[in-house]
Design a protein around this motif. Structure first.
Motif, PDB file in Angstrom:
ATOM      1  N   GLY A   1       0.774  -1.236   0.000  1.00 15.09           N
ATOM      2  CA  GLY A   1       0.000   0.000   0.000  1.00 15.09           C
ATOM      3  C   GLY A   1       0.802   1.280   0.000  1.00 15.09           C
ATOM      4  N   HIS A   2       0.130   2.285  -0.512  1.00 14.56           N
ATOM      5  CA  HIS A   2       0.744   3.599  -0.518  1.00 14.56           C
ATOM      6  C   HIS A   2      -0.086   4.571   0.297  1.00 14.56           C
ATOM      7  CE1 HIS A   2      -1.972   3.295  -4.054  1.00 14.56           C
ATOM      8  NE2 HIS A   2      -2.454   4.364  -3.472  1.00 14.56           N
ATOM      9  N   ASP A   3      -1.283   4.152   0.723  1.00 13.67           N
ATOM     10  CA  ASP A   3      -2.129   5.112   1.427  1.00 13.67           C
ATOM     11  C   ASP A   3      -1.968   4.958   2.938  1.00 13.67           C
ATOM     12  OD1 ASP A   3      -5.273   3.306   1.145  1.00 13.67           O
ATOM     13  OD2 ASP A   3      -3.256   2.708   1.715  1.00 13.67           O
ATOM     14  N   GLU A   4      -2.605   5.880   3.664  1.00 13.38           N
ATOM     15  CA  GLU A   4      -2.431   5.878   5.122  1.00 13.38           C
ATOM     16  C   GLU A   4      -2.869   4.564   5.739  1.00 13.38           C
ATOM     17  OE1 GLU A   4      -4.473   9.948   4.594  1.00 13.38           O
ATOM     18  OE2 GLU A   4      -4.203   8.193   3.340  1.00 13.38           O
ATOM     19  N   ALA A   5      -3.882   3.974   5.134  1.00 15.01           N
ATOM     20  CA  ALA A   5      -4.415   2.741   5.703  1.00 15.01           C
ATOM     21  C   ALA A   5      -3.515   1.551   5.407  1.00 15.01           C
ATOM     22  CB  ALA A   5      -5.804   2.493   5.141  1.00 15.01           C
ATOM     23  N   GLY A   6      -2.479   1.786   4.655  1.00 15.47           N
ATOM     24  CA  GLY A   6      -1.559   0.707   4.345  1.00 15.47           C
ATOM     25  C   GLY A   6      -2.158  -0.305   3.389  1.00 15.47           C
ATOM     26  N   ASN A   7      -3.151   0.133   2.622  1.00 15.37           N
ATOM     27  CA  ASN A   7      -3.811  -0.799   1.731  1.00 15.37           C
ATOM     28  C   ASN A   7      -3.139  -0.883   0.391  1.00 15.37           C
ATOM     29  OD1 ASN A   7      -5.882  -2.266   2.718  1.00 15.37           O
ATOM     30  ND2 ASN A   7      -7.384  -0.630   2.500  1.00 15.37           N
TER      31      ASN A   7
ATOM     32  N   CYS B   1     -13.735   7.301  -3.321  1.00 13.31           N
ATOM     33  CA  CYS B   1     -12.525   8.140  -3.382  1.00 13.31           C
ATOM     34  C   CYS B   1     -11.469   7.694  -2.385  1.00 13.31           C
ATOM     35  CB  CYS B   1     -12.870   9.600  -3.101  1.00 13.31           C
ATOM     36  SG  CYS B   1     -13.879  10.333  -4.378  1.00 13.31           S
ATOM     37  N   HIS B   2     -11.912   7.229  -1.212  1.00 15.24           N
ATOM     38  CA  HIS B   2     -10.930   6.965  -0.144  1.00 15.24           C
ATOM     39  C   HIS B   2     -10.956   5.543   0.362  1.00 15.24           C
ATOM     40  CE1 HIS B   2     -10.167  11.144  -0.366  1.00 15.24           C
ATOM     41  NE2 HIS B   2     -11.421  11.422  -0.132  1.00 15.24           N
TER      42      HIS B   2
ATOM     43  N   HIS C   1      -8.712   4.530 -13.027  1.00 17.30           N
ATOM     44  CA  HIS C   1      -7.721   5.613 -13.044  1.00 17.30           C
ATOM     45  C   HIS C   1      -6.430   5.319 -12.289  1.00 17.30           C
ATOM     46  CE1 HIS C   1     -10.402   8.287 -15.129  1.00 17.30           C
ATOM     47  NE2 HIS C   1     -11.360   7.745 -14.416  1.00 17.30           N
ATOM     48  N   PHE C   2      -5.343   5.743 -12.931  1.00 19.90           N
ATOM     49  CA  PHE C   2      -4.004   5.602 -12.366  1.00 19.90           C
ATOM     50  C   PHE C   2      -3.327   6.964 -12.452  1.00 19.90           C
ATOM     51  CE2 PHE C   2      -5.375   1.579 -13.980  1.00 19.90           C
ATOM     52  CZ  PHE C   2      -4.888   0.635 -13.095  1.00 19.90           C
ATOM     53  N   ALA C   3      -2.429   7.223 -11.509  1.00 18.26           N
ATOM     54  CA  ALA C   3      -1.698   8.493 -11.561  1.00 18.26           C
ATOM     55  C   ALA C   3      -0.330   8.314 -10.915  1.00 18.26           C
ATOM     56  CB  ALA C   3      -2.480   9.587 -10.820  1.00 18.26           C
ATOM     57  N   LYS C   4       0.622   9.121 -11.365  1.00 19.42           N
ATOM     58  CA  LYS C   4       1.933   9.122 -10.724  1.00 19.42           C
ATOM     59  C   LYS C   4       1.776   9.650  -9.292  1.00 19.42           C
ATOM     60  CE  LYS C   4       4.899   9.742 -14.736  1.00 19.42           C
ATOM     61  NZ  LYS C   4       5.754  10.694 -15.456  1.00 19.42           N
ATOM     62  N   PRO C   5       2.639   9.217  -8.386  1.00 17.85           N
ATOM     63  CA  PRO C   5       2.488   9.608  -6.981  1.00 17.85           C
ATOM     64  C   PRO C   5       2.514  11.121  -6.762  1.00 17.85           C
ATOM     65  CG  PRO C   5       4.112   7.856  -7.201  1.00 17.85           C
ATOM     66  CD  PRO C   5       3.746   8.267  -8.603  1.00 17.85           C
ATOM     67  N   ASP C   6       3.214  11.867  -7.644  1.00 20.43           N
ATOM     68  CA  ASP C   6       3.284  13.319  -7.428  1.00 20.43           C
ATOM     69  C   ASP C   6       2.217  14.075  -8.213  1.00 20.43           C
ATOM     70  OD1 ASP C   6       4.293  12.814  -9.917  1.00 20.43           O
ATOM     71  OD2 ASP C   6       6.094  14.048  -9.703  1.00 20.43           O
ATOM     72  N   ASP C   7       1.345  13.344  -8.905  1.00 14.11           N
ATOM     73  CA  ASP C   7       0.265  14.023  -9.615  1.00 14.11           C
ATOM     74  C   ASP C   7      -0.786  14.502  -8.602  1.00 14.11           C
ATOM     75  OD1 ASP C   7      -1.078  14.462 -12.402  1.00 14.11           O
ATOM     76  OD2 ASP C   7      -2.645  13.671 -11.080  1.00 14.11           O
ATOM     77  N   SER C   8      -1.464  15.609  -8.934  1.00 16.92           N
ATOM     78  CA  SER C   8      -2.407  16.206  -7.972  1.00 16.92           C
ATOM     79  C   SER C   8      -3.511  15.238  -7.562  1.00 16.92           C
ATOM     80  CB  SER C   8      -3.012  17.481  -8.562  1.00 16.92           C
ATOM     81  OG  SER C   8      -3.645  17.200  -9.775  1.00 16.92           O
ATOM     82  N   LEU C   9      -3.859  14.302  -8.438  1.00 17.89           N
ATOM     83  CA  LEU C   9      -4.920  13.354  -8.095  1.00 17.89           C
ATOM     84  C   LEU C   9      -4.461  12.421  -6.972  1.00 17.89           C
ATOM     85  CD1 LEU C   9      -7.609  13.392  -9.558  1.00 17.89           C
ATOM     86  CD2 LEU C   9      -6.794  11.560 -11.034  1.00 17.89           C
ATOM     87  N   ALA C  10      -3.246  11.908  -7.104  1.00 13.90           N
ATOM     88  CA  ALA C  10      -2.706  11.005  -6.079  1.00 13.90           C
ATOM     89  C   ALA C  10      -2.469  11.770  -4.779  1.00 13.90           C
ATOM     90  CB  ALA C  10      -1.408  10.367  -6.575  1.00 13.90           C
TER      91      ALA C  10
ATOM     92  N   ALA D   1      -4.099  14.441  -3.765  1.00 14.56           N
ATOM     93  CA  ALA D   1      -5.414  14.724  -3.162  1.00 14.56           C
ATOM     94  C   ALA D   1      -5.958  13.475  -2.470  1.00 14.56           C
ATOM     95  CB  ALA D   1      -6.393  15.200  -4.229  1.00 14.56           C
ATOM     96  N   GLN D   2      -5.740  12.317  -3.061  1.00 10.30           N
ATOM     97  CA  GLN D   2      -6.244  11.093  -2.430  1.00 10.30           C
ATOM     98  C   GLN D   2      -5.530  10.856  -1.095  1.00 10.30           C
ATOM     99  OE1 GLN D   2      -5.720   7.200  -4.437  1.00 10.30           O
ATOM    100  NE2 GLN D   2      -7.919   6.949  -4.109  1.00 10.30           N
ATOM    101  N   ARG D   3      -4.228  11.051  -1.094  1.00 12.92           N
ATOM    102  CA  ARG D   3      -3.471  10.857   0.158  1.00 12.92           C
ATOM    103  C   ARG D   3      -3.938  11.818   1.245  1.00 12.92           C
ATOM    104  NH1 ARG D   3       0.919   9.810  -3.172  1.00 12.92           N
ATOM    105  NH2 ARG D   3       1.662  11.946  -3.116  1.00 12.92           N
TER     106      ARG D   3
END
Ligand SMILES: C[S@@+](CC[C@H](N)C(=O)[O-])C[C@H]1O[C@@H](n2cnc3c(N)ncnc32)[C@H](O)[C@@H]1O
Ligand code: SF4
Length: 475
Positions: A12-18, A398-399, A308-317, A319-321
């Protein structure tokens, strides 16, 4: 179960470790069908009972409430027909159709600016289609100049002004003109780079053409450059699509949309030109999706959700974080707090408590504008229950998480009491490992992420029985 059937794709890359887990048995059981929830209630719930008077009332409530706006324009013309296409479009070679359309748009915009409030800042602006770049540059300039007179367009870097580009419809002035007009984001239609596939869908678009447009866009300063791909098209194989994907990754777009092709020729007439026997088998289609997800994650893209996929530094990724991602008719977005003013044939607008859509028939839209009428023909007034469920579905999609305390703070209601039925139904998904509930929050699990539509559907009042038959299936 073989090793391909259940594989951990990424940590995972998100806070939840998913992360994301591909569990083929679950995917086959739940499928990935169902609404895409770019609105709730979804567009199938829009009715003709929603009248011009309802729109006027919704716009007035929106104006009084204030806040920034998003401005969508539908530009329906395409010079050529792609056989898979499910968009609202008008195929024509007659470029002289562009200017009269722009003039009518400006007439419609004049009315809408008055209704919604001309002083409100337009933070997000999108031209979709059809093919916006069908417009000659003079028509693009005329349209944007008109909008600048009528609306308060944001001018600083925080603005999000995007346009859909067909690389076949780009000349040496197009991108520079769009940049000059204030656009800072673009999305390129690609679909597939294999010539046999391109021939079968009537869309010949060499790699060099796409690359040249992408390079120029980057050079000019466009950010969050997106490419659209489609899997499930005729003659695609896991091998051919893997090649397409390598070429795409090499171009390194910031975002990727990977849509599933659903063959519904009875609904979309152009698809009658595609032979069902040329389509990849459901098993191959699933393999293509699986390989695609694997490859994109390995290449450093993050899975945002849905297609949808996005690079980690893209605003979409980003915003999700930060828990700031939202979903509207333009898909995932970083701008939520905006009511949506929509112009053009088939365009859909949105306020806090209503959705409304213009006629999808070009001649009817033209007539309405010429008569000085609004072109709205359907819509829906949201109940409190709709607004609550929209929020819940938005959190999940979204989350991948739904926090009870946050729900109760936002809506002043007890989550467990309000959703007692849904929580009972959710038990099956919990047993299957799609969702976990620790009493504080529902958390979509790694194997549930691809099945998010099925999870959201449980909270959808209009299809509690999972009645997704009117929505495309993926396999
Ligand atoms: C309006 S088009 C994009 C702009 C421009 N018209 C173009 O084709 O380059 C929107 C996108 O919808 C997707 N699309 C259209 N029809 C589809 C279908 N039947 N299934 C899946 N995706 C589809 C394509 O990826 C396409 O790029
Ligand atoms: S995919 Fe784009 S260019 Fe092709 S017909 Fe549809 S809207 Fe037009």
């Amino acid at each position: 179960m073989n090793s391909l059937a259940k594989s951990r794709l990424v940590q995972g890359h998100d806070e939840a470790g998913n992360g994301l887990v591909w569990d083929e048995a679950l995917i086959r059981r739940y499928d990935l069908s169902g609404p895409r929830y770019t609105s709730y209630p979804t567009a199938v719930e829009f009715t003709p009972d929603f009248t011009t008077a309802d729109l006027l009332a919704a716009a007035e409530r929106s104006r009084v409430q204030g806040g920034p706006l998003s401005l969508y324009t539908h530009l329906p013309f395409c010079a050529r027909l792609c056989y898979y296409c499910a968009c609202n479009k008008e195929v024509t070679r007659k470029r002289d159709k562009a200017m009269p359309y722009v003039e009518r748009l400006l007439k419609e915009a004049t009315a809408q600016a008055r209704l919604f409030g001309a002083e409100r800042q337009v933070r997000q602006l999108h031209w979709g289609g059809g093919t916006p770049t069908f417009l000659p540059t003079a028509a693009m300039r005329e349209l944007m100049a008109g909008y600048r007179d009528l609306f308060n367009l944001q001018s600083d870097d925080a603005r999000d002004f995007s346009v859909e580009i067909d690389p076949r419809e780009v000349d040496d002035q197009t991108l520079a003109t769009l940049w000059d007009l204030g656009f800072n984001r673009i999305s390129l239609g690609v679909q597939d780079l294999n010539l046999k596939v391109q021939k079968a869908v009537n869309r010949i678009q060499p790699l060099n053409m796409t690359r040249a447009v992408l390079d120029e866009a980057r050079y000019l300063g466009f950010r969050s450059i997106n490419l659209d791909l489609i899997y499930g098209l005729p003659f695609q194989t896991p091998e051919s699509f893997a090649e397409t994907l390598e070429q795409v990754i090499e171009m390194s777009p910031d975002r990727l949309s990977v849509f599933s092709y659903a063959h519904l020729p009875e609904r979309f007439f152009p698809q009658t030109r595609i032979r069902a026997e040329d389509l990849p088998s459901p098993a191959d289609k699933l393999t293509i999706l699986h390989n695609t997800i694997n490859r994109l994650l390995a290449a450093g893209y993050e899975y945002i959700g849905m297609d949808h996929f996005a690079k980690p530094d893209d605003s979409l990724a980003v915003a999700q974080r930060h828990g700031e991602l939202h979903r509207n008719f333009q898909g995932y977005t970083t701008h939520s707090d905006c009511d949506l003013v929509s112009l053009g044939v088939s365009a859909i607008g949105q306020t806090d408590d209503a959705y409304f859509q213009n006629t999808s028939v070009l001649a009817d839209w033209e007539q309405a504008i010429d008569d000085g009428r609004l072109a709205v023909v359907r819509g829906v007034q949201l109940t409190d229950d709709d607004r609550i469920r929209r929020w819940v579905i938005g959190q999940l999609i979204c989350h991948f998480r739904l926090d009870r305390q946050q729900f109760e703070q936002t809506w002043g209601r007890a989550f467990d009491a309000y959703f007692a039925d849904e929580l009972r139904q959710l038990a099956g998904m919990e047993n299957d490992g799609l969702v976990a509930d620790d009493g504080h929050a529902l958390q979509v699990q790694p194997q549930g992420r691809l099945l998010i539509r099925a999870i959201c559907q449980l909270f959808d009042h209009y299809r509690k029985d999972g009645a997704g038959q009117r929505f495309s299936r993926i396999i």
